[in-house]
Design an enzyme around this catalytic site. Structure first.
Site, mmCIF file in Angstrom:
data_model
loop_
_atom_site.group_PDB
_atom_site.id
_atom_site.type_symbol
_atom_site.label_atom_id
_atom_site.label_comp_id
_atom_site.label_asym_id
_atom_site.label_seq_id
_atom_site.Cartn_x
_atom_site.Cartn_y
_atom_site.Cartn_z
ATOM 1 C CE1 TYR A 147 0.584 1.130 4.239
ATOM 2 C CE2 TYR A 147 0.962 -1.179 4.340
ATOM 3 C CZ TYR A 147 1.077 0.008 5.087
ATOM 4 O OH TYR A 147 1.522 -0.042 6.280
ATOM 5 N NE ARG A 210 -3.969 -0.715 4.041
ATOM 6 C CZ ARG A 210 -3.417 0.033 5.305
ATOM 7 N NH1 ARG A 210 -2.447 -0.851 6.030
ATOM 8 N NH2 ARG A 210 -3.882 0.959 5.644
ATOM 9 N NE ARG A 215 -0.708 -11.555 4.238
ATOM 10 C CZ ARG A 215 -0.740 -10.796 5.389
ATOM 11 N NH1 ARG A 215 -1.870 -10.784 5.906
ATOM 12 N NH2 ARG A 215 0.178 -10.146 5.923
ATOM 13 C CG ASP A 237 6.954 -4.797 6.425
ATOM 14 O OD1 ASP A 237 6.840 -5.926 5.850
ATOM 15 O OD2 ASP A 237 6.595 -4.478 7.462
ATOM 16 C CD GLU A 336 0.080 -14.615 11.926
ATOM 17 O OE1 GLU A 336 0.824 -13.580 11.754
ATOM 18 O OE2 GLU A 336 -0.930 -14.583 12.648
#
Length: 391
Positions: A147, A210, A215, A237, A336
């Site tokens: 983004y 987001r 995903r 990142d 996760e």
């Protein structure tokens, strides 16, 4: 009428003729000497007698000389070559028989194990190339949500340069929200990596959701087009090694590995991920008390799975065929484990990447760039490369 018969005198042999030529008895000129063959001395007297009788006729003198020399040549021909070996065998005129060299093929002594054609020099070169190429590699499907924020271009360029070092086949699915920006598309084109630029049209209710929606947009794209390969969620990142991406190709169903990250206090590094015995997962690393209730203690960039689980559930024996998606209804930090519970049932269906899961191959730094402000003079209206070229 009376006839008179005149006897020839001995002088007849030495008288002269009208043409001036003399004739003498050839007996002393043509008789063979002592060194001649006995066969020639036996035939010559008869020959001379015949010639004398014919010569006395007078009108047949020319014919007589022709016959005389012919017979002389014939006699000498028989005399000279009479003693030669006349035994002519058929083998003297036969062509030589061509036979291959004798080869001893006794099975008791030798066993033929290989045959060389004498062209092995050219045929061995492709073999060496085949050894270097090996079997076809599995395709890697790298999913990266992104983004607009500070350091976005830096993060994407850094990750793109790492993916550029990975052996193909690899497809990079980059997901943006609302619209595909021109700046992001330009960065992806410059990396030289095969990519797909996907847009997530769903607006998140909270900033933490987001990445979940982006995903899920990538998962829908993979499921719709049945993209075959190993799916890996790689946030832009994070820091990754090339070794990690090469290791993902060993995954059959679901693979996991430990991830290093900075603690919230930023003064130490913590480890999160599996504890392995070889490639078998036997436990989990965790240091945060708030996350001990999770079933699987794994970071979002600490696992990968086979994409056919999304679009071919029967192959993996899944009891239900509901789409596998990340949930935005759970607490932060539990996305996760809730996602992994849809892919596998327990640790027996997992594979530890690298023996013992003892290598750190990626870092999650948790860099906060939301309040980042560019200092004065850092923002350039023109491209940096064009500015340097003008100077």
């Amino acid at each position: 009428m009376a006839s008179i018969r005149r006897t020839l005198s001995p002088a007849y042999h030495h008288r002269s003729y009208q043409n001036g030529a003399g004739f003498s008895s050839p007996s002393h000129k043509f008789l063979p000497n002592g060194n001649s063959k006995h066969s020639s001395s036996r035939h010559l007297p008869l020959l001379f007698t015949a010639v004398n009788l014919v010569y006395r006729k007078g009108w047949r003198r020319s014919l007589c000389w022709c016959l005389f020399f012919f017979l002389i040549g014939f006699v000498f021909g028989i005399t000279l070559f009479g003693n030669m070996d006349t035994d002519i065998r058929a083998k003297d005129f036969a062509f030589p028989e061509l036979k291959p060299p004798h080869v001893d093929l006794r099975l008791d002594d030798q066993i033929v194990t290989s045959v060389s054609l004498g062209i092995h020099t050219r045929l061995q070169e492709p073999k060496e190339v085949d050894d270097l190429i090996g079997p076809p590699l599995k395709q890697l499907i790298v999913v990266t949500p992104t983004y607009n924020r500070g350091f976005q271009a830096y993060f994407l360029n850094r990750l793109g340069q790492v993916l550029r070092l990975v052996k193909p086949p690899l497809v990079w699915i980059v997901v943006e929200e609302k619209v595909a920006s021109f700046e992001t598309a330009e960065i992806l084109r410059r990396t030289g990596v095969m990519y797909r630029h996907v847009v997530c049209t769903r607006s998140p209710s909270e900033p933490k959701d987001r990445g979940v929606h982006q995903r899920n947009a990538a998962l829908e794209h993979i499921e719709r087009h049945k993209v075959d390969g190993i799916v890996f969620f790689a946030d832009d990142d994070n820091v990754y090694t090339v070794e990690l991406f090469e290791s993902l190709r060993t995954i059959r169903r679901f693979g996991t590995w430990p991830v290093a990250m900075l603690a919230p206090s930023r003064n130490k590094a913590i480890l999160e991920g599996p504890v392995c015995n070889g490639s078998q997962v036997i436990g989990w690393h965790t240091n945060e008390k708030s996350k001990r209730l999770r079933r699987f203690h794994v970071d979002m960039s600490g696992f990968a799975f086979n994409s056919s689980i999304l679009w071919d559930p029967k192959r993996w024996g899944r009891p239900y065929s509901n789409p596998i998606r990340q949930l935005d209804t759970v607490k932060e930090g539990f996305q996760e484990t809730t996602f992994i519970e849809q892919v596998v049932e327990d640790e027996s269906q997992m594979e530890g990447i690298l023996p013992g899961c003892s290598r750190i191959m990626n870092w999650h730094l948790h860099l906060d760039t939301s309040n980042l402000i560019y200092p004065k003079g850092w923002l350039l209206e023109k491209n940096l490369e064009i500015t340097l070229a003008i100077k």
